[in-house]
Write an enzyme that holds these catalytic residues in place. Structure first.
Site, short mmCIF file in Angstrom:
data_model
loop_
_atom_site.label_atom_id
_atom_site.label_comp_id
_atom_site.label_asym_id
_atom_site.label_seq_id
_atom_site.Cartn_x
_atom_site.Cartn_y
_atom_site.Cartn_z
N SER A 1 -5.15 -9.56 -2.99
CA SER A 1 -5.67 -10.55 -3.93
C SER A 1 -4.54 -11.42 -4.44
O SER A 1 -4.76 -12.54 -4.89
CB SER A 1 -6.32 -9.84 -5.13
OG SER A 1 -5.33 -9.12 -5.86
N ASN B 1 0.83 -1.20 0.00
CA ASN B 1 0.00 0.00 0.00
C ASN B 1 0.86 1.25 0.00
O ASN B 1 1.89 1.31 0.68
CB ASN B 1 -0.93 0.00 1.22
CG ASN B 1 -1.86 -1.19 1.20
OD1 ASN B 1 -1.99 -1.85 0.17
ND2 ASN B 1 -2.48 -1.49 2.32
N VAL B 2 0.38 2.24 -0.73
CA VAL B 2 1.11 3.51 -0.81
C VAL B 2 0.39 4.58 0.01
O VAL B 2 0.78 5.75 -0.02
CB VAL B 2 1.23 3.95 -2.30
CG1 VAL B 2 1.97 2.90 -3.12
CG2 VAL B 2 -0.13 4.25 -2.92
N ASP B 3 -0.64 4.19 0.75
CA ASP B 3 -1.53 5.17 1.39
C ASP B 3 -0.97 5.78 2.67
O ASP B 3 -1.54 6.74 3.20
CB ASP B 3 -2.91 4.55 1.66
CG ASP B 3 -2.85 3.26 2.48
OD1 ASP B 3 -1.96 3.14 3.36
OD2 ASP B 3 -3.70 2.38 2.25
N CYS C 1 16.17 14.59 -12.98
CA CYS C 1 17.36 14.34 -12.17
C CYS C 1 17.18 13.20 -11.17
O CYS C 1 18.13 12.80 -10.50
CB CYS C 1 17.78 15.62 -11.44
SG CYS C 1 16.61 16.13 -10.15
N HIS D 1 5.78 -0.59 -2.72
CA HIS D 1 5.35 0.10 -3.95
C HIS D 1 5.42 1.62 -3.84
O HIS D 1 4.86 2.33 -4.66
CB HIS D 1 3.92 -0.34 -4.33
CG HIS D 1 3.83 -1.79 -4.69
ND1 HIS D 1 2.63 -2.46 -4.85
CD2 HIS D 1 4.79 -2.72 -4.94
CE1 HIS D 1 2.88 -3.73 -5.17
NE2 HIS D 1 4.17 -3.91 -5.22
P1 OAD Z 1 -6.49 -5.83 -4.76
O1 OAD Z 1 -7.48 -4.77 -4.99
O2 OAD Z 1 -6.03 -6.62 -5.93
O3 OAD Z 1 -7.06 -6.86 -3.70
C1 OAD Z 1 -7.66 -6.43 -2.49
C2 OAD Z 1 -7.90 -7.64 -1.61
O4 OAD Z 1 -8.43 -7.17 -0.38
C3 OAD Z 1 -8.91 -8.66 -2.16
O5 OAD Z 1 -8.38 -9.96 -2.05
C4 OAD Z 1 -10.12 -8.49 -1.24
O6 OAD Z 1 -10.83 -9.72 -1.05
C5 OAD Z 1 -9.45 -8.05 0.05
N1 OAD Z 1 -10.31 -7.30 0.98
C6 OAD Z 1 -11.37 -6.50 0.70
N2 OAD Z 1 -11.88 -5.97 1.83
C7 OAD Z 1 -11.12 -6.44 2.86
C8 OAD Z 1 -11.13 -6.27 4.28
N3 OAD Z 1 -12.04 -5.49 4.88
N4 OAD Z 1 -10.19 -6.92 5.00
C9 OAD Z 1 -9.26 -7.69 4.40
N5 OAD Z 1 -9.20 -7.91 3.08
C10 OAD Z 1 -10.12 -7.29 2.31
O7 OAD Z 1 -5.26 -5.15 -3.99
P2 OAD Z 1 -3.76 -5.64 -3.81
O8 OAD Z 1 -3.68 -7.11 -3.72
O9 OAD Z 1 -3.16 -4.85 -2.73
O10 OAD Z 1 0.22 -2.18 -7.32
O11 OAD Z 1 -3.14 -5.17 -5.19
C11 OAD Z 1 -1.77 -5.34 -5.39
C12 OAD Z 1 -1.21 -4.26 -6.21
O12 OAD Z 1 -1.94 -4.12 -7.43
C13 OAD Z 1 -1.28 -2.88 -5.62
O13 OAD Z 1 -0.25 -2.59 -4.71
C14 OAD Z 1 -1.13 -2.03 -6.82
C15 OAD Z 1 -2.16 -2.71 -7.67
O14 OAD Z 1 -2.22 -2.42 -8.95
C16 OAD Z 1 0.81 -1.18 -7.94
O15 OAD Z 1 0.28 -0.09 -8.09
C17 OAD Z 1 2.19 -1.50 -8.40
#
Ligand code: OAD
Length: 262
Positions: free
Chosen positions: A210, A120-122, A148, A137
């Protein structure tokens, strides 16, 4: 399962208590309960675009103003959000472990008894107080000069309407968000640090990802191959669920305090 089986929670708590070293990998799901949309879930789209179409260098070259509009929108959301009980429980868990081990930042992340590797970048993990962390990330409050290469905190107001593409204060070239984009390599040392911890961890806790972006999953699988108990916290099955020793099915803001607080 927002009310996980008590025996499952007890088992996972014991795995964590018995672990000398712990690796935590988090994704967008941990911030969902702070109101930040996940990438691939409902509300993850922006003006009909998929993140993959925006978070990449070619899209930035083609239309930097559009990419900045997307990041300003996300940055505004992130800045307004607050860490939720999941972030806070992880930070308390980490603080206890660091204190027990006498770890200070001077010791260095390689020798920390716990590492939080977030996609997460948040900025919500640092704001919750997590110290032994790597933002794999990048961070949405940071920009990088396309000329630069200077990296600096963003000072502009993300909510300024129609703001121009920000410029580097050193050389005047356009800034880009200091965020890892699709097709780009991880910054030097990031994967090495995560794999170093994966190979030494006794437990690996994966929260809210995910697993559609592969390196963080590979890190979790490396931990499992190296002998760690693998624990997945997610309301939905992810790319790690099948390999996991335990799946705690439910929202992390509910489950993590129950799992991690004494
Ligand atoms: P995703 O949006 O792909 O997946 C989010 C996950 O969170 C899913 O598996 C959901 O089931 C789960 N989820 C939803 N609500 C939840 C909750 N309340 N508690 C726990 N889990 C919950 O996000 P990421 O896997 O983080 O990369 O995505 C990976 C990367 O893809 C990101 O860092 C970003 C993105 O594109 C870059 O920007 C390089």
């Amino acid at each position: 399962m927002t009310h996980p089986d008590l025996s499952l929670l007890t088992t996972v708590r014991a795995d964590l208590e018995n672990a000398r070293r712990v690796l935590v990998v988090t994704g967008a799901g941990i911030s969902a309960e702070s109101g930040i949309p996940t990438f691939r879930g409902e509300g993850g789209l922006w003006e009909g675009h998929r993140p993959e179409d925006l978070a990449n260098p070619a899209a930035f070259r083609q239309d930097p103003a559009k990419i900045w509009r997307w990041y300003r929108w996300r940055r505004g959301l992130c800045n307004d959000a607050r860490p939720n009980p999941g972030h806070l429980a992880l930070a308390r868990f980490e603080a206890r472990r660091l204190q027990d081990a006498g770890w200070t930042p001077e010791v260095g992340l390689a020798d920390s008894p716990i590492l939080l590797a977030t996609q997460n970048v948040d900025g919500l993990h640092p704001r919750a107080g997590s110290q032994a962390r790597v933002e794999m990330h990048g961070n949405i409050d940071t920009g990088r000069c396309t000329g630069c290469g200077a990296i600096a905190p963003l000072v502009e107001n993300p909510k300024a309407p129609e703001a121009a593409v920000p410029a580097c204060t050193d050389c005047g070239a356009a800034l880009r968000p200091h965020i890892l984009w699709f097709g780009e390599s991880y910054w030097p040392g990031v994967l090495e640090l995560c794999l170093h911890h994966a190979e030494r961890a006794d437990a690996c806790l994966v929260v809210g990802t995910s697993g559609m972006v592969w390196p963080p999953v590979a890190i979790a699988l490396r931990a499992k191959e190296s002998g760690a108990k693998l624990i997945d916290v997610n309301p939905n099955p992810s790319q790690v669920t099948e390999a996991a020793d335990h799946w705690l099915q439910g929202p992390s803001g509910v489950l993590l305090p129950r799992l991690l607080d004494p």
